[in-house]
Scaffold this active site. Structure first.
Site, short mmCIF file in Angstrom:
data_model
loop_
_atom_site.label_atom_id
_atom_site.label_comp_id
_atom_site.label_asym_id
_atom_site.label_seq_id
_atom_site.Cartn_x
_atom_site.Cartn_y
_atom_site.Cartn_z
N PRO A 118 0.83 -1.20 0.00
CG PRO A 118 -0.62 -1.48 1.81
CD PRO A 118 0.62 -2.03 1.19
CB THR A 126 3.99 1.53 -3.92
OG1 THR A 126 2.92 0.58 -4.03
CG2 THR A 126 4.94 1.06 -2.85
CB THR A 163 -4.75 4.47 -7.05
OG1 THR A 163 -4.99 3.36 -6.19
CG2 THR A 163 -6.07 5.00 -7.56
CG HIS A 187 14.10 -2.77 27.17
ND1 HIS A 187 13.51 -4.00 27.34
CD2 HIS A 187 14.00 -2.49 25.86
CE1 HIS A 187 13.08 -4.43 26.18
NE2 HIS A 187 13.35 -3.54 25.26
CD GLU A 188 14.33 1.24 24.30
OE1 GLU A 188 14.98 1.08 23.25
OE2 GLU A 188 13.22 0.72 24.49
CG ASP A 208 12.43 -5.95 21.90
OD1 ASP A 208 12.17 -5.16 20.97
OD2 ASP A 208 12.78 -5.60 23.04
ZN ZN Z 1 13.02 -3.57 23.20
#
Ligand code: ZN
Length: 420
Positions: free
Chosen positions: A7, A9, A12, A226-227, A304
């Site tokens: 969708p 791209t 139409t 976590h990040e 993740d």
């Molecule tokens: Zn993560």
């Protein structure tokens, strides 16, 4: 002719452009409009459409989302959808009714050519397929030039730089990106769009609306670990894409985000690269577990883990990258379409299925061990980066690497830079 592509791209637009170039009438309908109708109405709509087209020939008929009506017949679980099948049969009949070239060209669009009924693809029907892929860097630059025409850009804004930052964006995404940037510019009461608005809009298009940052709390600390876990593992594995930035500003569903420099779509990805991505994706959970212990791990890693399972399974069943050997065990890509795919799902035995599961698990476990070890070995750097992240909310990739390099050797990353 069948236009196949994701969708946004411009399928139409392409069909309309063809009609415009040819200077002929353009009749457009969406496949879903056929099947939403009451029983029997779909088929008569097809008849009406072709009747109108014949009266106006030469002309172009455009059927959007043809998969809504053209799915493999007899594929629905518990019997087919009679209404849809009648509509499809009518469509096939009308297409066969053409004698030679009577001046009607039918263009259909879909993003799932694989679920279409084979009768639709036979010679004389949609026997010509045109792939409409998301644009490459050159295409993106040209699309941006079109959408930038009616917008005020400040001089420092380089469309080339935007094109480089947006691999995988469709034409619709790029249009949306510049519109968002214009809205932000107006809201900030600026005269012209600057790179700042563009960058914010890229983030918004990719990851959703920005939320309010959490106040300092145990949760925030956990998200920070976590990040940073993702970013450390991603940075220290040579085959992983480089970190672009780490942030604790929530966006969309995510409470924090680690951005990796997007790479231009490569057609070939190596085993080492997939393993690196799996390890990187597990970096978040690894940090939670190493720092806070088994009992404190959170649901934050669910996305993740889903990605990890998907990648590991594909390594085993599609890419022949496991101890099972160079075998392809799944014919279809993408999500399971309830029906046909579900029916032929077991093209391999119970025994193989068990071995596939074991291989998937062993890949995930191996990568998790790598991630945990990297977290353990770099705990001092992680603690410092977490404190900095909580203080600043966002750390960019360059600063991240500089700090990390004070503690350990950060591998140089080779990145493919596409030519314009
Ligand atoms: Zn993560």
């Amino acid at each position: 002719m069948l236009l196949v592509g994701p969708p946004g791209t411009g399928k139409t637009l392409l069909a309309k452009a063809i009609a415009g170039e040819a200077g002929v009438p353009f009749f457009s309908i969406s496949g879903s409009e056929f099947v939403e109708m009451f029983v029997g109405v779909g088929a008569s709509r097809v008849r009406d459409l072709f009747k109108k087209a014949k009266e106006n020939a030469p002309c172009i008929i455009f059927i959007d989302e043809i998969d809504a009506v053209g799915r493999q017949r007899g594929a629905g679980i518990g019997g087919g959808n009679d209404e849809r099948e009648q509509t499809l049969n009518q469509l096939l009949t009308e297409m066969d009714g053409f004698e030679g070239n009577n001046g009607i060209i039918i263009i259909a669009a879909t993003n799932r050519a694989d679920v279409l009924d084979s009768a639709l693809l036979r010679p004389g029907r949609f026997d010509r397929q045109v792939m409409v892929d998301p644009p490459d860097i050159k295409g993106r630059l040209e699309v941006l030039q079109v959408h930038a025409r009616n917008k005020k850009l400040s001089e420092e804004v380089s469309l080339e730089a935007i094109a480089r930052r947006t691999p995988g964006f469709t034409g619709a995404d790029l249009a949306n990106l510049l519109n968002e940037a214009a809205i932000l510019t107006a809201r900030r009461r600026k005269e012209a769009i600057t790179m700042l608005e563009v960058d914010d809009s890229v983030d918004r298009v990719v990851a959703g609306m920005e939320g309010t940052p959490l106040v300092d709390s145990k949760t925030k600390r956990l998200i920070a670990y976590h990040e940073i876990g993702h970013a450390i593992v991603g940075s220290l594995i040579k085959d992983h894409d480089p970190v672009q930035k780490v942030t604790l500003i929530p966006r969309g569903q995510a409470q924090g985000l680690t951005w990796f420099t997007p790479t231009e779509d490569q057609s070939l990805i190596s085993r080492a690269q997939i393993m690196a991505r799996i390890s990187g994706a597990l970096g978040g959970r690894a940090a939670e577990q190493e720092v806070f212990g088994d009992a404190e791990v959170t649901t934050g890693a669910s996305g993740d883990l889903q990605m990890v399972s998907g990648m590991a399974r594909q390594m085993v069943t599609r890419f022949g990258m496991s101890d099972l050997g160079p075998l392809s065990l799944e014919s279809q890509q993408g999500e399971v379409f309830l029906g046909r795919d579900w029916m032929n799902r077991s093209d391999f035995s119970e025994e193989i299925a068990t071995r596939v599961d074991a291989q998937v698990r062993s890949i995930a476990e191996h990568c998790y061990e790598i991630a945990c070890k990297l977290v353990r070995d770099n705990r001092t750097a992680i603690d410092r980066l977490v404190d900095l992240l909580i203080e600043k909310e966002t750390i960019d990739g360059e600063e991240f690497r500089q700090i990390l390099a004070e503690y350990t050797v950060v591998p140089e990353k080779e990145q493919y830079v596409p030519q314009l």
